[in-house]
Design a protein around this motif. Structure first.
Motif, PDB file in Angstrom:
ATOM      1  N   ARG A 179       3.271  -4.733  52.457  1.00 18.21           N
ATOM      2  CA  ARG A 179       3.713  -3.560  51.704  1.00 18.21           C
ATOM      3  C   ARG A 179       2.958  -3.375  50.392  1.00 18.21           C
ATOM      4  O   ARG A 179       3.050  -2.310  49.768  1.00 18.21           O
ATOM      5  CB  ARG A 179       5.218  -3.652  51.440  1.00 18.21           C
ATOM      6  N   GLN A 180       2.265  -4.408  49.938  1.00 15.69           N
ATOM      7  CA  GLN A 180       1.450  -4.334  48.718  1.00 15.69           C
ATOM      8  C   GLN A 180       2.242  -3.780  47.533  1.00 15.69           C
ATOM      9  O   GLN A 180       1.763  -2.942  46.764  1.00 15.69           O
ATOM     10  CB  GLN A 180       0.184  -3.502  48.963  1.00 15.69           C
ATOM     11  N   ALA A 181       3.456  -4.259  47.371  1.00 20.71           N
ATOM     12  CA  ALA A 181       4.365  -3.796  46.326  1.00 20.71           C
ATOM     13  C   ALA A 181       5.425  -4.878  46.140  1.00 20.71           C
ATOM     14  O   ALA A 181       5.512  -5.824  46.920  1.00 20.71           O
ATOM     15  CB  ALA A 181       5.013  -2.476  46.744  1.00 20.71           C
ATOM     16  N   PRO A 182       6.273  -4.757  45.096  1.00 18.60           N
ATOM     17  CA  PRO A 182       7.350  -5.735  44.959  1.00 18.60           C
ATOM     18  C   PRO A 182       8.349  -5.622  46.107  1.00 18.60           C
ATOM     19  O   PRO A 182       8.745  -4.522  46.495  1.00 18.60           O
ATOM     20  CB  PRO A 182       7.995  -5.376  43.616  1.00 18.60           C
ATOM     21  N   VAL A 183       8.747  -6.772  46.645  1.00 17.21           N
ATOM     22  CA  VAL A 183       9.705  -6.853  47.738  1.00 17.21           C
ATOM     23  C   VAL A 183      10.633  -8.033  47.461  1.00 17.21           C
ATOM     24  O   VAL A 183      10.179  -9.093  47.035  1.00 17.21           O
ATOM     25  CB  VAL A 183       9.002  -7.065  49.102  1.00 17.21           C
ATOM     26  N   ILE A 184      11.923  -7.852  47.689  1.00 18.63           N
ATOM     27  CA  ILE A 184      12.879  -8.961  47.617  1.00 18.63           C
ATOM     28  C   ILE A 184      13.150  -9.443  49.034  1.00 18.63           C
ATOM     29  O   ILE A 184      13.561  -8.661  49.900  1.00 18.63           O
ATOM     30  CB  ILE A 184      14.193  -8.528  46.945  1.00 18.63           C
ATOM     31  N   VAL A 185      12.899 -10.728  49.280  1.00 19.25           N
ATOM     32  CA  VAL A 185      13.183 -11.345  50.576  1.00 19.25           C
ATOM     33  C   VAL A 185      14.224 -12.435  50.345  1.00 19.25           C
ATOM     34  O   VAL A 185      13.972 -13.390  49.608  1.00 19.25           O
ATOM     35  CB  VAL A 185      11.926 -11.942  51.221  1.00 19.25           C
ATOM     36  N   GLU A 186      15.380 -12.281  50.965  1.00 22.88           N
ATOM     37  CA  GLU A 186      16.440 -13.274  50.831  1.00 22.88           C
ATOM     38  C   GLU A 186      16.414 -14.224  52.015  1.00 22.88           C
ATOM     39  O   GLU A 186      16.418 -13.784  53.170  1.00 22.88           O
ATOM     40  CB  GLU A 186      17.802 -12.591  50.759  1.00 22.88           C
ATOM     41  N   VAL A 187      16.373 -15.521  51.737  1.00 22.10           N
ATOM     42  CA  VAL A 187      16.590 -16.529  52.769  1.00 22.10           C
ATOM     43  C   VAL A 187      18.070 -16.891  52.718  1.00 22.10           C
ATOM     44  O   VAL A 187      18.531 -17.532  51.768  1.00 22.10           O
ATOM     45  CB  VAL A 187      15.712 -17.775  52.550  1.00 22.10           C
ATOM     46  N   ASP A 188      18.805 -16.435  53.707  1.00 18.76           N
ATOM     47  CA  ASP A 188      20.245 -16.692  53.778  1.00 18.76           C
ATOM     48  C   ASP A 188      20.442 -18.105  54.325  1.00 18.76           C
ATOM     49  O   ASP A 188      20.425 -18.330  55.534  1.00 18.76           O
ATOM     50  CB  ASP A 188      20.898 -15.652  54.692  1.00 18.76           C
ATOM     51  N   LEU A 189      20.620 -19.058  53.416  1.00 17.89           N
ATOM     52  CA  LEU A 189      20.655 -20.459  53.826  1.00 17.89           C
ATOM     53  C   LEU A 189      21.912 -20.810  54.611  1.00 17.89           C
ATOM     54  O   LEU A 189      21.899 -21.744  55.420  1.00 17.89           O
ATOM     55  CB  LEU A 189      20.506 -21.363  52.603  1.00 17.89           C
ATOM     56  N   ALA A 190      22.998 -20.078  54.407  1.00 19.33           N
ATOM     57  CA  ALA A 190      24.196 -20.327  55.212  1.00 19.33           C
ATOM     58  C   ALA A 190      23.933 -20.022  56.675  1.00 19.33           C
ATOM     59  O   ALA A 190      24.403 -20.735  57.577  1.00 19.33           O
ATOM     60  CB  ALA A 190      25.362 -19.487  54.691  1.00 19.33           C
ATOM     61  N   ALA A 191      23.163 -18.968  56.929  1.00 15.33           N
ATOM     62  CA  ALA A 191      22.810 -18.622  58.305  1.00 15.33           C
ATOM     63  C   ALA A 191      21.662 -19.474  58.815  1.00 15.33           C
ATOM     64  O   ALA A 191      21.628 -19.837  60.001  1.00 15.33           O
ATOM     65  CB  ALA A 191      22.446 -17.138  58.380  1.00 15.33           C
ATOM     66  N   TYR A 192      20.731 -19.816  57.945  1.00 16.98           N
ATOM     67  CA  TYR A 192      19.523 -20.530  58.358  1.00 16.98           C
ATOM     68  C   TYR A 192      19.843 -21.957  58.804  1.00 16.98           C
ATOM     69  O   TYR A 192      19.262 -22.479  59.744  1.00 16.98           O
ATOM     70  CB  TYR A 192      18.519 -20.553  57.208  1.00 16.98           C
ATOM     71  N   GLY A 193      20.752 -22.620  58.104  1.00 15.89           N
ATOM     72  CA  GLY A 193      21.100 -24.000  58.443  1.00 15.89           C
ATOM     73  C   GLY A 193      20.493 -25.008  57.496  1.00 15.89           C
ATOM     74  O   GLY A 193      19.542 -24.725  56.764  1.00 15.89           O
ATOM     75  N   ASP A 194      21.045 -26.219  57.499  1.00 16.29           N
ATOM     76  CA  ASP A 194      20.641 -27.268  56.578  1.00 16.29           C
ATOM     77  C   ASP A 194      19.407 -28.017  57.079  1.00 16.29           C
ATOM     78  O   ASP A 194      19.074 -27.992  58.262  1.00 16.29           O
ATOM     79  CB  ASP A 194      21.783 -28.274  56.391  1.00 16.29           C
ATOM     80  N   MET A 195      18.768 -28.718  56.160  1.00 16.09           N
ATOM     81  CA  MET A 195      17.719 -29.660  56.520  1.00 16.09           C
ATOM     82  C   MET A 195      18.349 -30.896  57.172  1.00 16.09           C
ATOM     83  O   MET A 195      19.451 -31.292  56.788  1.00 16.09           O
ATOM     84  CB  MET A 195      16.935 -30.099  55.280  1.00 16.09           C
ATOM     85  N   PRO A 196      17.663 -31.525  58.126  1.00 22.28           N
ATOM     86  CA  PRO A 196      18.193 -32.776  58.699  1.00 22.28           C
ATOM     87  C   PRO A 196      18.434 -33.850  57.655  1.00 22.28           C
ATOM     88  O   PRO A 196      19.395 -34.621  57.749  1.00 22.28           O
ATOM     89  CB  PRO A 196      17.102 -33.198  59.691  1.00 22.28           C
ATOM     90  N   ALA A 197      17.560 -33.897  56.635  1.00 27.27           N
ATOM     91  CA  ALA A 197      17.717 -34.863  55.540  1.00 27.27           C
ATOM     92  C   ALA A 197      17.903 -34.075  54.250  1.00 27.27           C
ATOM     93  O   ALA A 197      16.927 -33.551  53.700  1.00 27.27           O
ATOM     94  CB  ALA A 197      16.496 -35.771  55.441  1.00 27.27           C
ATOM     95  N   PRO A 198      19.143 -33.934  53.743  1.00 24.04           N
ATOM     96  CA  PRO A 198      19.379 -33.138  52.537  1.00 24.04           C
ATOM     97  C   PRO A 198      18.517 -33.622  51.370  1.00 24.04           C
ATOM     98  O   PRO A 198      18.390 -34.818  51.126  1.00 24.04           O
ATOM     99  CB  PRO A 198      20.868 -33.359  52.252  1.00 24.04           C
ATOM    100  N   PHE A 199      17.935 -32.652  50.645  1.00 27.65           N
ATOM    101  CA  PHE A 199      17.057 -33.004  49.529  1.00 27.65           C
ATOM    102  C   PHE A 199      17.881 -33.370  48.300  1.00 27.65           C
ATOM    103  O   PHE A 199      18.807 -32.662  47.910  1.00 27.65           O
ATOM    104  CB  PHE A 199      16.131 -31.842  49.175  1.00 27.65           C
ATOM    105  N   THR A 200      17.537 -34.495  47.671  1.00 27.68           N
ATOM    106  CA  THR A 200      18.084 -34.872  46.365  1.00 27.68           C
ATOM    107  C   THR A 200      16.927 -35.138  45.423  1.00 27.68           C
ATOM    108  O   THR A 200      15.847 -35.565  45.847  1.00 27.68           O
ATOM    109  CB  THR A 200      18.970 -36.129  46.458  1.00 27.68           C
ATOM    110  N   PRO A 201      17.103 -34.884  44.128  1.00 21.74           N
ATOM    111  CA  PRO A 201      15.982 -35.005  43.190  1.00 21.74           C
ATOM    112  C   PRO A 201      15.575 -36.454  42.969  1.00 21.74           C
ATOM    113  O   PRO A 201      16.414 -37.358  43.027  1.00 21.74           O
ATOM    114  CB  PRO A 201      16.532 -34.388  41.900  1.00 21.74           C
ATOM    115  N   PRO A 202      14.302 -36.705  42.705  1.00 25.00           N
ATOM    116  CA  PRO A 202      13.809 -38.074  42.477  1.00 25.00           C
ATOM    117  C   PRO A 202      14.093 -38.548  41.062  1.00 25.00           C
ATOM    118  O   PRO A 202      13.180 -38.759  40.260  1.00 25.00           O
ATOM    119  CB  PRO A 202      12.310 -37.938  42.744  1.00 25.00           C
ATOM    120  N   VAL A 203      15.377 -38.681  40.746  1.00 19.50           N
ATOM    121  CA  VAL A 203      15.763 -39.152  39.419  1.00 19.50           C
ATOM    122  C   VAL A 203      16.710 -40.338  39.565  1.00 19.50           C
ATOM    123  O   VAL A 203      17.351 -40.509  40.600  1.00 19.50           O
ATOM    124  CB  VAL A 203      16.452 -38.044  38.589  1.00 19.50           C
ATOM    125  N   THR A 204      16.791 -41.131  38.522  1.00 16.02           N
ATOM    126  CA  THR A 204      17.668 -42.297  38.516  1.00 16.02           C
ATOM    127  C   THR A 204      18.951 -41.973  37.754  1.00 16.02           C
ATOM    128  O   THR A 204      18.896 -41.457  36.630  1.00 16.02           O
ATOM    129  CB  THR A 204      16.966 -43.494  37.855  1.00 16.02           C
TER     130      THR A 204
END
Length: 543
Positions: free
Chosen positions: A511-536
């Protein structure tokens, strides 16, 4: 020479520095500056001063030059402080020009409108360089010194405060050729010690940080000549294109990366901070022999002991390594095997979310800027699996703060409107500077705003759940994105599953213009291994 006001002088010095676009907010305490910039250059009216600096930061990273932000005094300058800290952390060349009260009232503490206590002290604390314009005779010199400081390696923000009466006053507009800082050449004795170690290594590994951004050709030549594995920090990505068979990438702290480092007999580190989140809070193994190259002498041995330290421009240092003989072919093959192993393992942990990574790379050209806010998608696959081919494409908040991604993307997109730009954000980070959606709608850059919507702060939600706690303070109300897009006249698209990712992103880019694309994560589904930040977490260990 000619005569003009302070705004005309600012335009002159920005032109000398190659700046054609400026970001900011107009105010009673910067009108002469904004008026001149809007007349002679491009002024982008953002909605928050922090975004003015973030957009200038993105512009600077995308161009490899200088970005410029204009803010008002007092609260306006204070609002910019957080983004100045990001620019300082990343070493990005930004000129921040802020107003101030009339020069006769400076420091009087009488509560003049927009006055703040010790504004210069605040700017000094959040900038690489800060100064005040005190008269018209020195204004050009102060501005040019600020630009020179911002551009001098390793870069950083320069903040200049300018009293409003002096902005309106007449200035002489002389033309001055920019001074090019000479490259820092290595000391001969330091080189000799480093060369001796490098020549004797049988299983060397290179770790490249942000200091290799302008040394890509030299680094690629060394990797191929020497035949060694290349690990990078997040900031070092793209100097060697990440489809190169010896470029393992930002996987040093993964199990396979640690195994490689444990088996290596030498580490050559180039322009890196060894950040805590990329080294397992400095627990990542490093060979006993360590050759460290950095522009900052204080960086040598600061995190890991260095047997040889070279204070120099990285590209200059690398050009002196032409005599290094190739390592044994088995070590070169180890590099290729490790590269494939880390990606295979990560794809397994991502599941269908790896398709989003593939779809982004398929839809966007190799030279597109990928501006990533701090969100799960960026921190899981955006900063590793998504291939980068140029350091200027790899734009993200190196200081780790959320909410800066869209501003950086706007600045990057307006730096070069011949190719699409991606803003990869989460709904939580987007909400921090939500008003910049209006800037996007107004300026109409070729920008895809990819919003990963999980109804809150997903990284922290995963962290809390992973620690066996009830969640708290992480669930947020999010807008109806289709209605939002309609209200501002921007197209809206939705990804609700992996099968839609490629076609939707290809449509958005076309479209060569601003576009909003939503990734609906509730519909998309979770990762097999949930991401957690690399902090202590104190008392609990690494997350």
């Amino acid at each position: 020479m000619s005569v003009g006001n302070g705004g005309d002088l600012l335009v002159q010095v920005l032109r000398e520095a190659g700046v054609d676009t400026v970001f900011g907010i107009v105010s009673v305490h910067n009108q002469p500056l904004v008026q001149a910039v809007a007349k002679h250059l491009r002024f982008v009216p953002v909605r928050h001063e922090a975004t003015a600096v973030s957009a200038a930061d993105g512009y600077a990273r995308a161009t490899g030059g200088l970005g410029c932000a204009l803010t008002s005094t007092g609260t306006g300058a204070g609002n910019a402080a957080g983004s100045l800290i990001e620019s300082l952390s990343a070493g990005t060349s930004v000129l921040h020009v802020t107003g101030n009260v009339e020069s006769r009232y400076l420091g009087s503490g009488r509560g003049f409108i927009h006055e703040t206590k010790d504004q210069l002290g605040m700017l000094t604390a959040t900038s690489k360089h800060a100064a005040t314009i005190l008269d018209t005779d020195s204004a050009g010199k102060v501005l040019r010194e600020g630009i020179a400081a911002a551009l001098a390696a390793p870069g950083g923000p320069s903040s200049i405060e300018w009293p409003i009466d002096l902005q309106y006053a007449e200035h002489v507009l002389d033309v001055v050729e920019p001074v090019v800082e000479p490259l820092r050449t290595p000391d001969a004795d330091d080189l000799a010690v480093a060369f001796a170690l490098l020549r004797s290594a049988e299983r060397p590994v290179i770790w490249a940080g942000g200091g290799v951004a302008t040394a890509g050709a030299e680094l690629t030549e060394l990797v191929e000549q020497w035949g060694v594995p290349l690990l990078t920090s997040n900031s070092g990505r793209g100097a060697v294109p990440e489809d190169h068979p010896l470029c393992i990438g930002n996987y040093g702290n993964t199990p396979a990366g640690r195994e490689l480092l444990a088996d290596a007999d030498l580490l050559l580190s180039l322009g890196t901070h060894f950040r805590s989140n990329e080294t397992g809070d400095y627990s990542m193994p490093v060979p006993a022999a360590h050759v460290q190259v950095d522009l900052d002498a204080a960086a040598i041995g600061r995190v890991y002991p260095a047997q040889a330290g070279v204070t120099a421009d990285v590209a200059t240092f690398l050009r002196s390594l032409s005599e290094l003989a190739p390592v044994d072919a088995s070590w070169t093959e180890r590099a290729r095997a490790t590269r494939e192993l880390v990606r295979t393992r990560q794809r397994a942990g991502l599941g269908d979310h790896a398709v989003l990574c593939d779809a982004v790379r398929a839809a966007f050209p190799k030279d597109s800027v990928i501006a990533r806010d701090v969100t799960i998608a960026s921190s899981s696959w955006g900063n590793r699996l998504l291939p980068m081919f140029d350091p200027r494409s790899n734009v993200f908040p190196r200081g780790g703060g959320i909410g800066q991604g869209l501003g950086m993307a706007i600045g990057s997109a307006l730096a070069d409107e011949t190719r699409p730009t991606l803003a990869l954000v989460g709904d939580g980070g987007l909400a921090v500077h939500f008003g910049e959606i209006l800037t996007m709608a107004q300026e109409k850059p070729w920008l895809v705003l990819l919003v990963f919507n999980d109804g809150g702060y997903g990284v922290l939600r995963n962290m809390q759940q992973g620690g066996g706690e009830d969640t708290y303070a992480v669930d947020l109300v999010t807008p109806d994105f289709p209605l939002l897009a309609q209200s501002i006249g921007v197209p809206y698209l939705r990804i609700g599953g992996a099968a839609e990712a490629h076609s939707v992103l290809a449509d958005a880019v076309s479209r060569q213009a601003p576009v909003i694309v939503e990734v609906d994560l509730a519909a998309y589904g979770d990762m097999p291994a949930p991401f957690t930040p690399p902090v202590t977490v104190p008392g609990k260990g690494a997350q």
